[in-house]
Scaffold this motif. Structure first.
Motif, PDB file in Angstrom:
ATOM      1  N   PHE A 159       0.851  -1.185   0.000  1.00 44.32           N
ATOM      2  CA  PHE A 159       0.000   0.000   0.000  1.00 44.32           C
ATOM      3  C   PHE A 159       0.889   1.237   0.000  1.00 44.32           C
ATOM      4  CE2 PHE A 159      -2.707  -3.302   1.638  1.00 44.32           C
ATOM      5  CZ  PHE A 159      -3.967  -3.003   1.133  1.00 44.32           C
ATOM      6  N   SER A 160       0.326   2.343  -0.502  1.00 43.48           N
ATOM      7  CA  SER A 160       1.073   3.595  -0.559  1.00 43.48           C
ATOM      8  C   SER A 160       0.133   4.761  -0.341  1.00 43.48           C
ATOM      9  CB  SER A 160       1.790   3.738  -1.906  1.00 43.48           C
ATOM     10  OG  SER A 160       0.841   3.875  -2.955  1.00 43.48           O
ATOM     11  N   ALA A 161       0.716   5.901   0.010  1.00 40.67           N
ATOM     12  CA  ALA A 161      -0.048   7.130   0.183  1.00 40.67           C
ATOM     13  C   ALA A 161      -0.205   7.826  -1.165  1.00 40.67           C
ATOM     14  CB  ALA A 161       0.645   8.049   1.180  1.00 40.67           C
ATOM     15  N   ALA A 162      -1.227   8.641  -1.279  1.00 39.90           N
ATOM     16  CA  ALA A 162      -1.494   9.348  -2.533  1.00 39.90           C
ATOM     17  C   ALA A 162      -0.367  10.323  -2.832  1.00 39.90           C
ATOM     18  CB  ALA A 162      -2.822  10.090  -2.437  1.00 39.90           C
ATOM     19  N   GLY A 163      -0.033  10.433  -4.126  1.00 39.58           N
ATOM     20  CA  GLY A 163       0.989  11.371  -4.556  1.00 39.58           C
ATOM     21  C   GLY A 163       2.411  10.891  -4.403  1.00 39.58           C
ATOM     22  N   SER A 164       2.623   9.712  -3.857  1.00 42.61           N
ATOM     23  CA  SER A 164       3.985   9.201  -3.695  1.00 42.61           C
ATOM     24  C   SER A 164       4.474   8.592  -5.003  1.00 42.61           C
ATOM     25  CB  SER A 164       4.028   8.163  -2.573  1.00 42.61           C
ATOM     26  OG  SER A 164       3.165   7.080  -2.851  1.00 42.61           O
ATOM     27  N   SER A 165       5.720   8.137  -5.000  1.00 45.38           N
ATOM     28  CA  SER A 165       6.324   7.570  -6.203  1.00 45.38           C
ATOM     29  C   SER A 165       5.549   6.345  -6.675  1.00 45.38           C
ATOM     30  CB  SER A 165       7.780   7.190  -5.923  1.00 45.38           C
ATOM     31  OG  SER A 165       8.345   6.518  -7.027  1.00 45.38           O
ATOM     32  N   LEU A 166       5.476   6.179  -7.999  1.00 43.27           N
ATOM     33  CA  LEU A 166       4.781   5.025  -8.567  1.00 43.27           C
ATOM     34  C   LEU A 166       5.597   3.743  -8.462  1.00 43.27           C
ATOM     35  CD1 LEU A 166       3.139   6.548 -11.778  1.00 43.27           C
ATOM     36  CD2 LEU A 166       2.041   5.941  -9.619  1.00 43.27           C
ATOM     37  N   VAL A 167       6.893   3.853  -8.188  1.00 44.64           N
ATOM     38  CA  VAL A 167       7.726   2.669  -7.962  1.00 44.64           C
ATOM     39  C   VAL A 167       7.638   2.337  -6.480  1.00 44.64           C
ATOM     40  CG1 VAL A 167      10.038   1.699  -8.085  1.00 44.64           C
ATOM     41  CG2 VAL A 167       9.240   3.245  -9.875  1.00 44.64           C
ATOM     42  N   LEU A 168       6.951   1.258  -6.159  1.00 40.13           N
ATOM     43  CA  LEU A 168       6.725   0.887  -4.765  1.00 40.13           C
ATOM     44  C   LEU A 168       8.056   0.555  -4.096  1.00 40.13           C
ATOM     45  CD1 LEU A 168       4.464   0.439  -2.706  1.00 40.13           C
ATOM     46  CD2 LEU A 168       4.383  -1.955  -3.417  1.00 40.13           C
ATOM     47  N   GLY A 169       8.327   1.219  -2.987  1.00 38.11           N
ATOM     48  CA  GLY A 169       9.583   1.046  -2.275  1.00 38.11           C
ATOM     49  C   GLY A 169      10.541   2.198  -2.452  1.00 38.11           C
ATOM     50  N   ALA A 170      10.256   3.108  -3.401  1.00 37.97           N
ATOM     51  CA  ALA A 170      11.140   4.250  -3.623  1.00 37.97           C
ATOM     52  C   ALA A 170      10.948   5.329  -2.572  1.00 37.97           C
ATOM     53  CB  ALA A 170      10.902   4.834  -5.020  1.00 37.97           C
ATOM     54  N   ASP A 171       9.761   5.414  -1.995  1.00 34.52           N
ATOM     55  CA  ASP A 171       9.461   6.414  -0.972  1.00 34.52           C
ATOM     56  C   ASP A 171       9.294   5.691   0.357  1.00 34.52           C
ATOM     57  OD1 ASP A 171       8.663   8.534   0.555  1.00 34.52           O
ATOM     58  OD2 ASP A 171       7.235   9.324  -0.904  1.00 34.52           O
ATOM     59  N   ASP A 172      10.335   5.718   1.188  1.00 37.36           N
ATOM     60  CA  ASP A 172      10.312   4.944   2.431  1.00 37.36           C
ATOM     61  C   ASP A 172       9.262   5.441   3.409  1.00 37.36           C
ATOM     62  OD1 ASP A 172      12.412   3.254   1.675  1.00 37.36           O
ATOM     63  OD2 ASP A 172      13.889   4.750   2.236  1.00 37.36           O
TER      64      ASP A 172
END
Length: 532
Positions: free
Chosen positions: A153-166
């Motif tokens: 899961f990721s937050a809105a607006g974060s990088s589309l490559v999962l794991g790039a935004d810690d």
């Protein structure tokens, strides 16, 4: 004390395969016997080991209660603007495939769903349908292309490559690792093709596993609930997958492919109140926009672009800078022989990944070829090319007029006050961070110097004390030697005096004997003379 002799087997270990054989004292053992060491009477018996505390039994999730709230009516899908350029959606977005040629086999694909979970407990499923064949030969010093899968899961607006935004991503990967908040730990066994993987997000405060994510394989749990980072609590969390060199089936529907051990609803059957939906950015007239910014180099061009994309997230940036960032987020690195040169120019960054397909610009060629066929809003940031009319015409010629609205945006002149204030704030933050870093380094150096001085002082005091103790010991030894020498001299003097006092007495005692001996000698001589 006598030597204690033990049998060749360790204490408490079973003896196997010894039927009919003798050990040591001719005692026969059978399978299952335990070798008990013998102790002498004076040896205390070994203390009984405390029984190990059994871990508390794991409490599995309970069945989802009946929910009478209205279910979300909109289908949960992957919007085109929320996928990377190498994602090829098939069967209405239920199957995702990635490009695997001309450098794309090195880049991770990413796709974020259109519904974010804000409350409750929901799951979605992913199944690896095929592993795409790739050429794994490495021609430089860069990484080899390989299949990879990340789901979470990721937050809105974060990088589309999962794991790039810690700070905005939580994920499980195909190797069985869980990654969140700059930490990575193995929590499950690796996964393989044709296995249905389910990711469960639990935001129910009444559950014993609230604010956690879990991984299931073919309906069975393979990981313990993993806690969400504090920075993601309270935010809408969107289903997110990243993959490389494979084809996936993603189930965001209302029915699970493999039911879990307990009743759990999928994202597609969630209550509308528990989801936050992101709207589609498809234009009403069917024409997407292609924008070409025209600006001078080093005049705040990319700063303006960052601010524009933050205010207009429906646009996708096409630039060499974005490809460089994409490669780094996919796990590639600049080779060590190039040192710490960084990316160089923002407009034409230096690709030193030691991967020929990436370093020679083949990825840019693929992006230029496929971007006109993928309907979305683009902003083409080529500072040098956009300043030249012939090159601008060449860029716009790739995008047909009946599918795209082509515009130019001139970014020149005096910037507005809001832009200046934002840039000043960024510069102030950079300077403040540099000043804080310098202050921390100076503080650490001062503390280190103080510690070294204190250590040197302690060593000097210890050395001084040791020297004083050594000198005192040497003085004591010297005094002892002097006393012994004086005592020896006194003894010799007394012996000399004793010898001097005994000599006259000895002479007096020896005188009569000498006279008698002399008389005898004289008598003998007289007798010889009288003989005829």
């Amino acid at each position: 004390r006598p030597v204690i002799c033990h049998s060749f087997k360790m204490r408490g270990q079973q003896l196997q395969g010894l039927q009919g054989r003798t050990l040591g004292a001719r005692k026969r053992f059978s399978a299952g016997d335990v070798a008990r060491p013998k102790f002498f009477a004076e040896d205390p018996a070994p203390a009984a080991a405390e029984p190990a505390k059994e871990p508390e039994p794991f409490v599995e999730e309970a069945d989802a209660p009946k929910d009478t709230r209205s279910v979300v009516k909109e289908a949960v899908v992957f919007h085109t603007s929320e996928t990377t350029l190498n994602v090829v959606p098939l069967m209405g977005g239920k199957v995702l495939r990635t490009l695997a040629d001309s450098g794309m086999q090195f880049l991770l694909a990413g796709a974020r769903a259109s519904a974010g979970v804000t409350a409750g407990r929901y799951m979605y499923e992913v199944k690896i349908l095929e592993m795409l064949p790739v050429d794994k030969r490495v021609y430089g010093g860069g990484p080899a292309p390989k299949q990879a899968l990340r789901l979470g899961f990721s937050a809105a607006g974060s990088s589309l490559v999962l794991g790039a935004d810690d700070e905005a991503h939580v994920l499980f990967d195909s190797e069985g690792f869980y990654q969140a908040a700059k930490k990575r730990a193995r929590v499950a066994k690796p996964v393989a093709r044709d296995q249905t993987l389910a990711v469960l997000l639990n935001l129910d405060p009444a559950s014993p596993h609230a604010n956690t994510v879990s991984l299931f394989r073919d309906g069975e749990r393979i990981s313990q609930p993993q806690a969400l980072p504090e920075g993601l609590k309270g935010k809408p969390l969107f289903p997110h997958v990243s993959f490389r060199n494979m084809t996936l089936q993603v189930n965001l529907g209302s029915e699970p492919l493999k039911p879990l051990p307990f009743e759990c609803r999928t994202i597609g059957a969630a209550a509308k109140a528990d989801l936050k939906l992101t709207p589609s950015h498809a234009p009403k007239d069917g024409k997407y926009e292609v924008m070409l910014p025209v600006a001078y180099p080093d005049e705040g061009t990319f700063e303006w672009l960052d601010e524009f994309l933050a205010e207009n997230p429906q646009y996708v940036e096409l630039s060499n800078r974005k490809i460089y960032e994409w490669a780094v987020n996919s796990g590639m690195w600049v080779h060590k022989k190039w040192g710490n040169k960084g990316m160089g120019s923002m407009d034409k960054p230096e690709m030193h990944f030691e991967v020929p397909q990436v370093d020679r610009g083949m990825v840019q060629q693929i992006v230029s070829a496929i971007s006109p066929s993928i309907p979305r809003n683009y902003i083409v940031m080529e500072v040098e090319a956009n300043l030249s009319a012939p090159q601008r015409k060449g860029i716009l010629a790739r995008f047909s007029g009946h599918r795209f609205k082509r515009t130019a945006c001139v970014v020149m002149g005096e910037p507005p006050a809001a832009f200046k204030a934002a840039q000043h704030e960024k510069l102030l933050k950079v300077k403040q961070a540099a000043a804080e870093q310098q202050w921390r380094q100076a503080k650490a150096a001062k503390a280190q110097k103080k510690a070294l001085n204190e250590q040197a002082k302690r060593l000097a005091e210890a050395k001084k004390k040791a020297e004083e103790a050594r000198n005192a010991k040497m003085a004591e030894i010297a005094a002892a030697k002097a006393a012994a020498a004086a005592k020896t001299e006194d003894g010799k003097a007394e012996e000399a005096k004793a010898e001097e006092g005994d000599e006259p007495k000895a002479k007096e005692e020896a005188a009569p004997a000498a006279d008698a001996e002399k008389a005898k000698e004289e008598a003998k001589e007289g007798g010889r003379e009288r003989m005829p």
